[in-house]
Design a protein around this motif. Structure first.
Motif, short mmCIF file in Angstrom:
data_model
loop_
_atom_site.label_atom_id
_atom_site.label_comp_id
_atom_site.label_asym_id
_atom_site.label_seq_id
_atom_site.Cartn_x
_atom_site.Cartn_y
_atom_site.Cartn_z
N THR A 1 23.98 118.01 19.66
CA THR A 1 23.63 118.41 21.02
C THR A 1 22.85 117.30 21.72
O THR A 1 23.13 116.98 22.87
N ILE B 1 25.09 116.05 24.87
CA ILE B 1 24.84 116.95 25.99
C ILE B 1 24.94 116.25 27.33
O ILE B 1 25.38 116.83 28.32
N ALA C 1 28.00 119.31 25.46
CA ALA C 1 27.90 119.61 24.02
C ALA C 1 28.23 121.06 23.71
O ALA C 1 27.46 121.76 23.07
#
Length: 166
Positions: free
Chosen positions: A116, A120, A125
């Motif tokens: 993540t 992201i 993500a």
């Protein structure tokens, strides 16, 4: 009306319109004006971004950002499946069930956290087709992007398992 402040040299009198409250209020007024869209309506939904205008499907597919985010979803799913399945397989053939579950749970949580953080800013993500489907339903991603994300996520997951189990 005046605001009195004490400095090392002397007592200064500053007009009230030049104090910190005045500057904070003018900053908030400017921020509120920036939040207004072109029609003068306030943007209430934080999910609707003014930075990325709505595009048609052909325009969206032709952008580098679109393909970059598709590839990042594929890579994130690849690494996630590879790490979690590898943790389960690497726990050992004669390992107890609790040690396999612990290794898999730790690998899953830490891998999701790391992935993540890595992806992201590129694609959001999602890493999971269910998350992508939910994002499509609440309209934070377009249907074409959701379909491509889901395809890339499934492909990445299959590739991660294929590399591990061969």
């Amino acid at each position: 009306m005046y605001l009195h402040t004490m400095t090392d040299e002397s007592l200064h009198t500053i007009p009230l319109e030049h104090n910190i409250d005045y500057h904070i209020m003018s900053l908030f007024e400017r921020l509120e004006a920036m939040r207004k869209d072109s029609h003068g309506n306030a943007i209430n939904n934080r999910l609707s971004s003014t930075l990325q205008p709505k595009r048609n499907m052909q325009g969206e597919i032709r952008t580098l950002e679109f393909w970059r985010s598709i590839i990042s979803e594929c890579l994130a799913s690849f690494f996630y499946v590879f790490i979690v399945c590898g943790a389960a397989a690497g726990a050992g053939v004669g390992a107890s069930v609790s040690s396999v579950l612990l290794a898999t749970a730790l690998a899953s949580g830490l891998a999701m956290t790391a992935l993540t953080q890595c992806f992201i800013h590129i694609s959001g993500a999602h890493i999971n087709p269910a998350v992508t489907l939910a994002a499509c339903i609440i309209r934070t991603v377009s249907p074409i992007r959701a379909a491509m994300y889901i395809t890339a996520q499934c492909g990445g997951g299959i590739a991660g398992a294929a590399l591990l189990y061969g």
